[in-house]
Design a protein around this motif. Structure first.
Motif, PDB file in Angstrom:
ATOM      1  N   ILE A  91       0.842  -1.207   0.000  1.00  0.00           N
ATOM      2  CA  ILE A  91       0.000   0.000   0.000  1.00  0.00           C
ATOM      3  C   ILE A  91       0.874   1.253   0.000  1.00  0.00           C
ATOM      4  CG2 ILE A  91      -1.694   1.308   1.339  1.00  0.00           C
ATOM      5  CD1 ILE A  91      -2.835  -1.345   2.312  1.00  0.00           C
ATOM      6  N   LEU A  92       1.976   1.211   0.759  1.00  0.00           N
ATOM      7  CA  LEU A  92       2.878   2.353   0.814  1.00  0.00           C
ATOM      8  C   LEU A  92       3.540   2.595  -0.541  1.00  0.00           C
ATOM      9  CD1 LEU A  92       4.211   4.505   2.591  1.00  0.00           C
ATOM     10  CD2 LEU A  92       6.001   2.834   3.133  1.00  0.00           C
ATOM     11  N   ALA A  93       3.963   1.518  -1.208  1.00  0.00           N
ATOM     12  CA  ALA A  93       4.600   1.663  -2.520  1.00  0.00           C
ATOM     13  C   ALA A  93       3.620   2.211  -3.553  1.00  0.00           C
ATOM     14  CB  ALA A  93       5.155   0.305  -2.987  1.00  0.00           C
ATOM     15  N   ILE A 150       1.713   6.681  -6.939  1.00  0.00           N
ATOM     16  CA  ILE A 150       0.634   7.565  -7.392  1.00  0.00           C
ATOM     17  C   ILE A 150       0.978   9.023  -7.079  1.00  0.00           C
ATOM     18  CG2 ILE A 150      -1.786   8.179  -7.022  1.00  0.00           C
ATOM     19  CD1 ILE A 150      -2.357   5.222  -6.513  1.00  0.00           C
ATOM     20  N   LEU A 151       1.550   9.242  -5.903  1.00  0.00           N
ATOM     21  CA  LEU A 151       1.892  10.606  -5.502  1.00  0.00           C
ATOM     22  C   LEU A 151       2.950  11.201  -6.438  1.00  0.00           C
ATOM     23  CD1 LEU A 151       1.565  12.887  -3.426  1.00  0.00           C
ATOM     24  CD2 LEU A 151       3.383  11.803  -2.082  1.00  0.00           C
ATOM     25  N   LEU A 152       3.969  10.409  -6.801  1.00  0.00           N
ATOM     26  CA  LEU A 152       5.036  10.921  -7.658  1.00  0.00           C
ATOM     27  C   LEU A 152       4.583  11.138  -9.091  1.00  0.00           C
ATOM     28  CD1 LEU A 152       8.098   8.831  -6.415  1.00  0.00           C
ATOM     29  CD2 LEU A 152       7.535  11.196  -5.874  1.00  0.00           C
ATOM     30  N   ASN A 153       3.578  10.392  -9.538  1.00  0.00           N
ATOM     31  CA  ASN A 153       3.129  10.527 -10.910  1.00  0.00           C
ATOM     32  C   ASN A 153       1.982  11.513 -11.073  1.00  0.00           C
ATOM     33  OD1 ASN A 153       4.353   8.331 -12.942  1.00  0.00           O
ATOM     34  ND2 ASN A 153       4.320   7.483 -10.881  1.00  0.00           N
ATOM     35  N   VAL A 154       1.286  11.807  -9.996  1.00  0.00           N
ATOM     36  CA  VAL A 154       0.127  12.702 -10.091  1.00  0.00           C
ATOM     37  C   VAL A 154       0.477  14.106  -9.612  1.00  0.00           C
ATOM     38  CG1 VAL A 154      -2.200  13.122  -9.238  1.00  0.00           C
ATOM     39  CG2 VAL A 154      -1.515  10.803  -9.880  1.00  0.00           C
ATOM     40  N   HIS A 155       1.191  14.194  -8.500  1.00  0.00           N
ATOM     41  CA  HIS A 155       1.492  15.496  -7.904  1.00  0.00           C
ATOM     42  C   HIS A 155       2.869  15.967  -8.395  1.00  0.00           C
ATOM     43  CE1 HIS A 155       2.172  18.385  -4.486  1.00  0.00           C
ATOM     44  NE2 HIS A 155       0.917  18.672  -4.839  1.00  0.00           N
ATOM     45  N   GLN A 156       2.880  16.875  -9.350  1.00  0.00           N
ATOM     46  CA  GLN A 156       4.116  17.311  -9.983  1.00  0.00           C
ATOM     47  C   GLN A 156       5.085  17.984  -9.022  1.00  0.00           C
ATOM     48  OE1 GLN A 156       4.959  16.498 -13.034  1.00  0.00           O
ATOM     49  NE2 GLN A 156       6.961  17.455 -12.767  1.00  0.00           N
ATOM     50  N   PRO A 157       4.660  18.856  -8.116  1.00  0.00           N
ATOM     51  CA  PRO A 157       5.619  19.459  -7.174  1.00  0.00           C
ATOM     52  C   PRO A 157       6.356  18.429  -6.322  1.00  0.00           C
ATOM     53  CG  PRO A 157       3.577  20.696  -7.187  1.00  0.00           C
ATOM     54  CD  PRO A 157       3.319  19.475  -7.986  1.00  0.00           C
ATOM     55  N   THR A 158       5.624  17.408  -5.856  1.00  0.00           N
ATOM     56  CA  THR A 158       6.273  16.356  -5.059  1.00  0.00           C
ATOM     57  C   THR A 158       7.277  15.581  -5.898  1.00  0.00           C
ATOM     58  OG1 THR A 158       4.277  16.134  -3.723  1.00  0.00           O
ATOM     59  CG2 THR A 158       5.854  14.327  -3.632  1.00  0.00           C
ATOM     60  N   SER A 159       6.885  15.278  -7.134  1.00  0.00           N
ATOM     61  CA  SER A 159       7.791  14.556  -8.029  1.00  0.00           C
ATOM     62  C   SER A 159       9.069  15.344  -8.277  1.00  0.00           C
ATOM     63  CB  SER A 159       7.085  14.262  -9.355  1.00  0.00           C
ATOM     64  OG  SER A 159       7.957  13.616 -10.259  1.00  0.00           O
ATOM     65  N   SER A 160       8.944  16.654  -8.525  1.00  0.00           N
ATOM     66  CA  SER A 160      10.124  17.491  -8.767  1.00  0.00           C
ATOM     67  C   SER A 160      11.007  17.577  -7.530  1.00  0.00           C
ATOM     68  CB  SER A 160       9.680  18.892  -9.193  1.00  0.00           C
ATOM     69  OG  SER A 160       8.885  18.831 -10.357  1.00  0.00           O
ATOM     70  N   LEU A 161      10.388  17.694  -6.365  1.00  0.00           N
ATOM     71  CA  LEU A 161      11.139  17.772  -5.112  1.00  0.00           C
ATOM     72  C   LEU A 161      11.933  16.494  -4.867  1.00  0.00           C
ATOM     73  CD1 LEU A 161      11.763  19.315  -2.469  1.00  0.00           C
ATOM     74  CD2 LEU A 161       9.725  18.218  -1.484  1.00  0.00           C
ATOM     75  N   VAL A 162      11.303  15.340  -5.068  1.00  0.00           N
ATOM     76  CA  VAL A 162      11.971  14.056  -4.832  1.00  0.00           C
ATOM     77  C   VAL A 162      13.124  13.866  -5.816  1.00  0.00           C
ATOM     78  CG1 VAL A 162      11.678  11.552  -4.888  1.00  0.00           C
ATOM     79  CG2 VAL A 162       9.958  12.976  -3.781  1.00  0.00           C
ATOM     80  N   LEU A 163      12.867  14.140  -7.117  1.00  0.00           N
ATOM     81  CA  LEU A 163      13.920  13.953  -8.118  1.00  0.00           C
ATOM     82  C   LEU A 163      15.102  14.879  -7.863  1.00  0.00           C
ATOM     83  CD1 LEU A 163      11.797  13.571 -11.382  1.00  0.00           C
ATOM     84  CD2 LEU A 163      13.010  11.785 -10.144  1.00  0.00           C
TER      85      LEU A 163
END
Length: 349
Positions: A72-74, A79-92
């Protein structure tokens, strides 16, 4: 009377004597108190000493719950990294600095394993470790295999761009045929390099399990047998050595890049049918170095409803060209054949 029955009778007699002695020494209330204390002690031990089965069940339940939680965590992170662009950019942005140190640390951890299992180093040259058997391209355009009823020879044709897209065709080569003795000479001259970097083969015969056993065979015996040998070359040095007997086809332009991976198939006259392998690049050539084989091109799963199966007899010094996206080839023996067949398969990008 059996020995077991005698033992049971003696045991019963001893128990009765013990009960009689207890009656003489203690009162009935004392007996009941002693039995009650014994039963209480037994119940208490059972209560605080769970069985092995219950412990195993509890452990499995905890592991299952942990797996479900991680799954569930994975999924949530994906989903969070592919849907929420700010979070994805921050993580990358924050993870990129750890990629190289992390891979370096992983390599250091793998060194003891490689020392124990040196055969694993062969995986470094593999472009794909596990092929996906369920791979399927939806709505793929299949026009290169539309209306294909036979194979067109385009030797010497100036404009070959149309056929380079995937329409199957054949060309003739001026390169001399390659016999089994030619391969044996190349092997004898470069035995050290072949054993070190491309020494593994697959064979339908238990008597041929490596290159040394293959090239020690009698040619006449191989020709009349049903043996099939697949020699895969996927390293640069052996591939460069094989260019002396299998040069680049004349019909290819200088800009065409050849993949390192290539196959040499050695088939007896009675060798059973087999499928040709998928290659690194999609544009594939099959050169018949010596002998004959029947090649059947079956449409891929994506184009099976739109295209039909075609076949041809591939003769010596003839090259078959096709695109792996649209065709799945099968090699079959020639009826009443008596000669050894050697096929050379490579791919171009």
């Amino acid at each position: 009377m059996s020995k077991t029955r005698l033992i049971l009778q003696q045991y019963k007699k001893d128990v009765m004597n013990l009960v009689e002695c207890a009656k003489e020494i203690n009162s009935r209330n004392d007996q009941e108190k002693i039995f009650a204390e014994c039963f209480y002690s037994l119940n208490k031990n059972e209560q605080f000493s769970p069985s092995r089965n219950s412990l195993t069940t509890s452990l499995l339940r905890r592991i299952l719950n942990l797996y479900v939680l991680l799954f569930i965590l994975a999924i949530s992170i994906y989903i969070l990294l592919n849907v929420h662009q700010p979070t994805s950019s921050l993580v990358l942005r924050n993870v990129q600095g750890f990629i190289y140190p992390g891979l370096k640390f992983l390599r250091i951890l793998s060194v003891p394993i490689i020392k124990k299992l040196p055969l694993l180093t062969g995986l470094y040259d593999e472009s794909c470790l596990i092929e996906n058997p369920y791979f399927y391209v939806h709505e793929m355009e299949c026009w290169p295999c539309y209306n294909v009823y036979s194979f067109i020879e385009i030797t010497g044709t100036q404009n070959q761009s149309t056929y380079s897209s995937g329409i199957p065709h054949i060309t003739k080569t001026s390169h001399k045929p390659v016999h089994f003795d030619d391969l044996k000479d190349i092997y004898d001259q470069n035995k050290y390099y072949f054993h070190k970097e491309s020494g593994s083969i697959r064979s339908s015969s238990n008597s041929v399990t490596n290159l040394e056993e293959l090239f020690s065979q009698n040619v006449e015996a191989l020709s009349s047998s049903d043996i099939h040998v697949s020699w895969r070359i996927n390293r640069m040095l052996p591939a460069r050595i094989m260019r002396s007997v299998f040069p680049k086809p004349e019909s290819l332009s200088e800009r065409s890049g050849q993949s390192v991976e290539r196959f040499i198939f050695i088939d007896g006259a009675k060798a059973h049918p087999y499928m040709l392998p998928g290659m690194e690049c999609s544009y594939i050539s099959v050169r018949q170095a010596i002998g004959q084989r029947t090649i059947v091109l079956k449409p891929s799963a994506e184009c099976s409803k739109k295209c039909r199966t075609v076949s041809l007899v591939l003769n010596s010094s003839v090259i078959l060209w096709y695109n792996w996206w649209y065709w799945r080839p099968v090699s079959l023996p020639i009826v009443n054949a008596t000669d050894l067949a050697i096929s050379y398969i490579s791919s171009y990008c």
